[in-house]
Scaffold this motif. Structure first.
Motif, PDB file in Angstrom:
ATOM      1  N   ASN A 759       0.817  -1.113  -0.003  1.00 32.40           N
ATOM      2  CA  ASN A 759      -0.179   0.028   0.019  1.00 32.40           C
ATOM      3  C   ASN A 759       0.896   1.044  -0.024  1.00 32.40           C
ATOM      4  O   ASN A 759       1.806   1.420   0.832  1.00 32.40           O
ATOM      5  N   LEU A 761       0.715   4.300   1.233  1.00 37.81           N
ATOM      6  CA  LEU A 761       0.761   5.112   2.340  1.00 37.81           C
ATOM      7  C   LEU A 761       0.269   4.344   3.746  1.00 37.81           C
ATOM      8  O   LEU A 761      -0.393   3.234   3.560  1.00 37.81           O
ATOM      9  N   ASP A 762       0.818   4.534   4.764  1.00 36.92           N
ATOM     10  CA  ASP A 762       0.461   3.833   5.971  1.00 36.92           C
ATOM     11  C   ASP A 762      -0.792   4.288   6.338  1.00 36.92           C
ATOM     12  O   ASP A 762      -1.212   5.181   5.895  1.00 36.92           O
ATOM     13  N   CYS A 763      -1.633   3.361   7.475  1.00 35.05           N
ATOM     14  CA  CYS A 763      -2.694   3.663   7.723  1.00 35.05           C
ATOM     15  C   CYS A 763      -3.305   4.945   8.250  1.00 35.05           C
ATOM     16  O   CYS A 763      -4.177   5.738   7.608  1.00 35.05           O
ATOM     17  N   GLU A 764      -2.480   5.659   9.186  1.00 38.23           N
ATOM     18  CA  GLU A 764      -2.684   6.888   9.618  1.00 38.23           C
ATOM     19  C   GLU A 764      -2.607   7.861   8.528  1.00 38.23           C
ATOM     20  O   GLU A 764      -3.490   8.879   8.630  1.00 38.23           O
ATOM     21  N   ASN A 779      -6.091  -3.518  -0.402  1.00 37.22           N
ATOM     22  CA  ASN A 779      -4.633  -3.907  -0.048  1.00 37.22           C
ATOM     23  C   ASN A 779      -4.176  -4.589  -1.382  1.00 37.22           C
ATOM     24  O   ASN A 779      -4.856  -5.139  -2.096  1.00 37.22           O
ATOM     25  N   ASN A 854      -2.052  -7.163   7.057  1.00 42.57           N
ATOM     26  CA  ASN A 854      -2.080  -5.771   7.247  1.00 42.57           C
ATOM     27  C   ASN A 854      -3.376  -5.416   8.453  1.00 42.57           C
ATOM     28  O   ASN A 854      -4.203  -6.138   8.145  1.00 42.57           O
ATOM     29  N   ASN A 856      -5.453  -2.952  10.886  1.00 45.03           N
ATOM     30  CA  ASN A 856      -6.244  -1.574  10.929  1.00 45.03           C
ATOM     31  C   ASN A 856      -5.458  -0.459  12.012  1.00 45.03           C
ATOM     32  O   ASN A 856      -4.496  -1.087  12.842  1.00 45.03           O
ATOM     33  N   CYS A 857      -5.544   0.692  11.886  1.00 43.35           N
ATOM     34  CA  CYS A 857      -5.102   1.827  12.930  1.00 43.35           C
ATOM     35  C   CYS A 857      -6.306   2.455  13.575  1.00 43.35           C
ATOM     36  O   CYS A 857      -6.824   3.582  13.220  1.00 43.35           O
TER      37      CYS A 857
END
Length: 975
Positions: A759, A761-764, A779, A854, A856-857
């Motif tokens: 992905n 960008l990271d989640c946040e 994903n 992967n 969640n945040c």
């Protein structure tokens, strides 16, 4: 325990009264009565078939809705009661409406007592009668009703004669149905005492007498899983038997068939000793009918007839879906049913309309029942049921009434779209127009295209586009659309090609349905630019480094020389893969119209080409081309290794058609034909218009079966055309690479390596600018092919498996992925783990790869003040959601404060002395937003001041141990 106590308290004073014999058969039918699928309100029909000789009426039992509540007595007010004859009465009770959330619910009914004397169970009169129905409610499923069983479940059988029965099941939603035998039950998960299937009981009790009617083996009892035919060949005992089966609903959801519910029917078969023989039915062949409109329905008529081998009289009746549809139901006459002298007949009529269109055929279950007599001295005339007659001295009226069942299938298809016309528009595009479609309940219009005409007349139920016609689906449009501009998805159409179109209307799921194809409309794009005719591999140079491909093209034979003045120079460019306008690299600059491209990896790589034309006034080194050809790829051959067989398939992405009626044959070449095993010779041809781009080599073409110890090598020559007589060449022959394969390959490849979730960008960061209700996640999984000496490297595709829990069971997500990446889209969250397997040409599947996950945040933030004054801002205590205003505005809102990936929430609010003033739990009608407005649990307004909250929040996480967190804080109520 509460349910058990309820039964113990409820039934002691009933059992003495209800011990009398009465229940023969029954089922539960679930009917959704809410107007939309978001509110799942149901009523349930409890249907019981009872013995009219009993003084006890049906309806003294308990129903359990499977929703966690206690079972309740069936409301016995206003039942429907109807005598069916032969000592049988049907009673139907309908429950009060019940509303369900999402989930799987098993609705059950239990009542004392069954009919006395059932042979294949112990002490039936003391045995409770139990039935159950299951429904699955899920937004992904849509509306769901139970199948309706239209044929009564009490039937007569003759000793030593084959017994037939069919429940006449119809699903009002159009779901696919299957059938499975189950054991009769007396309670949830409890079979009746000493239950035996009928043939098992007969074989144990009657030994060698329990044989088929033909006497060729022990008796059998079967249920056809596809059409519901229940066949007992043949009863040996005389008396009553009970059997149970489930009618199971299936629906295709996201491309996979899922079981979405079932109805359990417990039925009774009454076997009698008799010399009578069942009647014989004569039905017409299965048929198709084109649906009409409400104003002009399409009538289908048929005659069902029956003969009695004993010369008696026969009654014919019919059941099934056409008699159950909401509009324009089928009828038959004479009705009500009457006994007729043989040959007896009834006439079926059905005015079909657009609303009847569906993918599966309608099943008309026809039953012929004799009168149990042998009236060889009967003089004719219609005899009503129960009418007395004079019989010869050797005849008896005491035998059972025997029935024969058969099924007639009617497929109702949509009418063909009409008025299709095509004409050339600007810039190598074609404009299509057609009439408004006559069936408003269709939802989509499909546009199909091929190069070169394909003539066909649909035969019978041949709806849609023929499989091997070469037509390709290019667009799906809303049904109200009546025009389309074909620009080949922005790549424009090919010069010199004769483009032909057809339309097909699609009807909504779950019933589905497809129309007949429209008439064909064809239009030629003139050859005003270069026309590629050949991308032909030299099969004998197939290799990783020294492969050769011959590319040929035509000059712009229809060009306006004032716009494209000769002489012409061409730049031939090459790219990898089947299709696309990007990634091209120049190969040569030439004034010729053919080129041999060398030094290629034709063993493993697919190549495509494009020709750019430069006029006599242009400089190919500096000027853009005047015009470009369409792209065309080489032919790619694949092999699948089987036991003493090899399957061949091939494909090419070309602007002409390789499935044309004028040149239908492709040619198969193979080695191991002559005394020289390395010499490759022509062994066979394939009519690809009939059989598609497929060939099975089992050795018959050469008169010698394939050996599992030998490697065989192949190539194919394809034959195609642009379908344009104005071109100087009509038949286009192109060769594939050579591919080698060995039958019976059972070595699995290695699993993929270097799994990753890529992905961007990271989640946040990804969620930093997304609104709080954002729920469209994806994903991107990447991996590498394993190439080692320890396993087979012949990988053809990959299968991807997933789970949403770190310890969960992996389920198949997608099959036959050819790339080494996959984008898993339309996800409600990021929390997924993946494992991948490699699959070779023989279908051997590797072990799982290592998992890649992967998560969640999750986040949630709570305010520390509310102002419940009704101004629409901060009126309630809720997790930060936009700016906590009623209208949901997002002005100056920090999206980092959004609640993310919240599954459930429990909140307790106390005052400064620790007393609870408010508690809340999400679920059902309670949302995740809490929305406490500063009142106590009785709705009384609390005074201004400071209160304290404790929130237990469950998040959507891979690891359940990480899912639950507790938040504590204070809230200042300002008034």
């Amino acid at each position: 325990m509460r349910k058990l106590l309820f039964f113990l308290l409820f039934f002691p004073f009933l059992t003495l009264e209800l011990k009398a014999t009465h229940i023969r058969a029954g089922e539960i039918i679930a009917r959704r009565i809410s107007s939309d699928c978001n509110t799942n309100t149901y009523v349930f029909d409890i249907i019981g078939y009872t013995d009219t000789g009993s003084t006890v009426e049906f309806g003294g039992g308990l129903i359990d809705f499977g929703n966690g509540e206690d079972p309740i007595p069936v409301d016995t007010n206003f039942p429907i009661r109807r005598p069916l004859g032969d000592g049988v009465e049907v009673t139907i009770f309908t429950t009060e409406p019940v509303t369900f959330g999402s989930g799987t619910f098993t609705i059950s009914f239990r009542e004392f007592n069954r009919n006395d004397g059932v042979l294949n169970m112990s002490n039936s009169v003391e045995t409770p009668f139990y039935i159950e129905t299951q429904i699955k409610i899920d937004p992904n499923i849509g509306c769901n009703n139970s199948p309706i069983l239209t044929v009564p479940p009490v039937d007569n059988a003759a000793q030593f004669l084959t017994f037939y029965h069919n429940p006449g099941a119809y699903d009002p939603d159009g779901d696919s149905l299957s059938y499975r035998l189950v054991v009769c039950k007396q309670d949830v998960g409890r079979p009746v005492a000493n239950y035996e299937f009928p043939q098992v009981y007969d074989q144990r009790v009657f030994g060698s007498l329990a044989r088929t009617q033909a006497g060729d083996g022990p008796s059998t009892f079967t249920l056809n899983q596809q059409n519901g035919d229940l066949i007992w060949d043949a009863p040996a005992g005389v008396g009553e038997y009970n059997v149970a089966f489930q009618v199971v609903e299936w629906r295709k959801i996201f491309g996979q068939w899922r079981e979405i519910g079932y109805v359990t029917r417990d039925m009774q078969i009454l076997v009698e000793e008799t010399d009578n023989n069942p009647p014989e039915l004569i039905l017409p062949p299965d048929t198709c009918v084109v649906a009409g409109t409400a104003a002009n329905p399409s009538l289908i008529q048929a005659i069902f007839s029956a003969d009695d081998p004993d010369g008696g009289t026969v009654k014919i009746d019919a059941f099934g879906g056409p008699f159950q549809v909401e509009q324009s139901r089928a009828t038959y006459s004479p009705s009500p049913d009457i006994y007729q002298p043989v040959v007896a007949e009834i006439e079926f009529e059905w005015n079909t309309i657009c609303g009847h269109v569906r993918e599966r055929p309608y099943e008309v279950t026809v039953r012929a029942t004799d009168d149990g007599t042998f009236p060889d001295d009967h003089t004719g005339g219609v005899i009503l049921p129960g009418e007395q007659r004079v019989l010869g001295p050797q005849h008896s009226t005491t035998g059972p009434l025997l029935s024969t069942f058969d099924t007639w299938n009617i497929t109702v298809v949509g009418p063909a779209p009409t008025g299709l016309q095509s004409q050339v528009a600007a810039n190598r595009t074609i404009q299509l127009n057609w009439d408004p479609y006559s069936c408003p309940n269709a939802i989509e219009m499909q546009v199909w295209r091929k190069v070169d005409s394909y003539e066909f007349t649909p035969a019978g139920c041949e709806v849609g586009i023929p499989l091997n016609s070469g037509y390709q689906l290019i667009q799906t449009l809303p049904i109200g659309t009546t025009s389309y501009l074909d620009d080949n998805a922005g790549e424009f159409l090919a010069f010199g090609a004769n483009y032909c179109y057809r339309l097909v209307a699609i009807f909504p799921q779950p019933t589905g349905g497809v129309s007949y194809a429209s008439d064909e409309s064809c239009t030629i794009i003139e050859a005003e630019g270069p026309v590629i005719t050949h991308v032909s591999i030299n099969p004998f140079t197939t290799s990783e480094t020294n492969g050769e491909i011959r590319i040929s093209w035509l000059p712009p034979v229809d060009a306006d020389v004032t716009l494209l003045p000769p002489p012409y120079t061409y730049i031939l460019s090459r790219a990898e893969g089947f299709s696309g306008n990007d990634g091209f690299t120049p190969v040569t600059t030439t004034t010729d119209t053919t080129f041999l491209d060398q030094g290629l990896n034709t063993l493993n790589t697919i190549y495509r080409y494009q020709v750019s034309l430069y006029t006599g006034t242009q400089n190919p080194s500096t000027d853009p081309p005047a015009i470009k050809s369409a792209t065309a790829s080489a032919v790619r051959l694949e092999a699948n290794e089987l036991f003493k067989q090899i399957e061949l398939t091939w494909e090419a992405a070309v602007p002409w058609s390789n499935q044309v009626q004028d040149y239908p044959y492709h040619y198969i070449y193979r080695d191991h034909v002559t005394a020289d095993p390395s010499e490759i010779r022509l062994i066979d041809s394939v009519n690809v218009v009939v059989d598609g781009l497929f060939y099975l080599d089992d050795g018959r073409a050469t008169g010698e079966e394939l050996s599992n110890e030998t490697e065989y090598c192949y190539y194919v020559t394809t034959s195609g055309s642009y379908g344009n007589d104005a071109l100087p060449i009509s038949q286009l022959l192109n060769d594939s690479q050579i591919i080698c394969a060995q039958p019976n390959d059972n070595i699995a490849p290695c699993p993929p390596l270097r799994m990753a979730i890529a992905n961007p960008l990271d989640c946040e960061v990804f969620l930093g600018n997304k609104p709080c209700d954002f729920a469209d996640f994806s994903n991107t999984i990447t991996w590498a092919k394993a190439e080692t000496d320890t396993c087979d490297t012949d990988v053809r595709s990959y299968n991807i498996y997933y789970t949403e829990s770190i310890n969960g069971t992996y389920e198949l997500l997608v099959q036959n992925v050819r790339d080494t990446f996959y984008v898993d889209i339309n996800l409600p969250s990021l929390a997924r783990c993946y494992r991948i397997t490699a699959v070779d040409r023989s279908g051997n599947e590797s072990a799982f790869s290592e998992p890649i996950c992967n998560d969640n945040c999750p986040s949630i933030q709570f305010p520390n003040a509310i102002t419940p004054n009704g101004d629409g801002f901060n009126d309630t205590f809720r997790p930060f959601y936009t700016d906590n205003s009623i209208d949901g505005s997002i002005a100056n809102f920090d999206f980092a404060n959004c609640p993310r990936f919240v599954k459930s929430i429990k909140v307790t609010i106390v005052n400064r002395w620790g007393g609870t003033v408010f508690s809340y739990e999400s679920g059902g009608e309670n949302s995740l937003l809490v929305d406490w407005d500063g009142t106590d649990m009785n709705g009384k307004e609390l005074s201004a001041g400071v209160y304290y909250y404790s929130a237990e929040v469950e998040f959507i996480r891979l690891n359940p141990a990480d899912a639950v967190k507790t938040y504590k804080g204070w809230i200042h109520v300002l008034r």
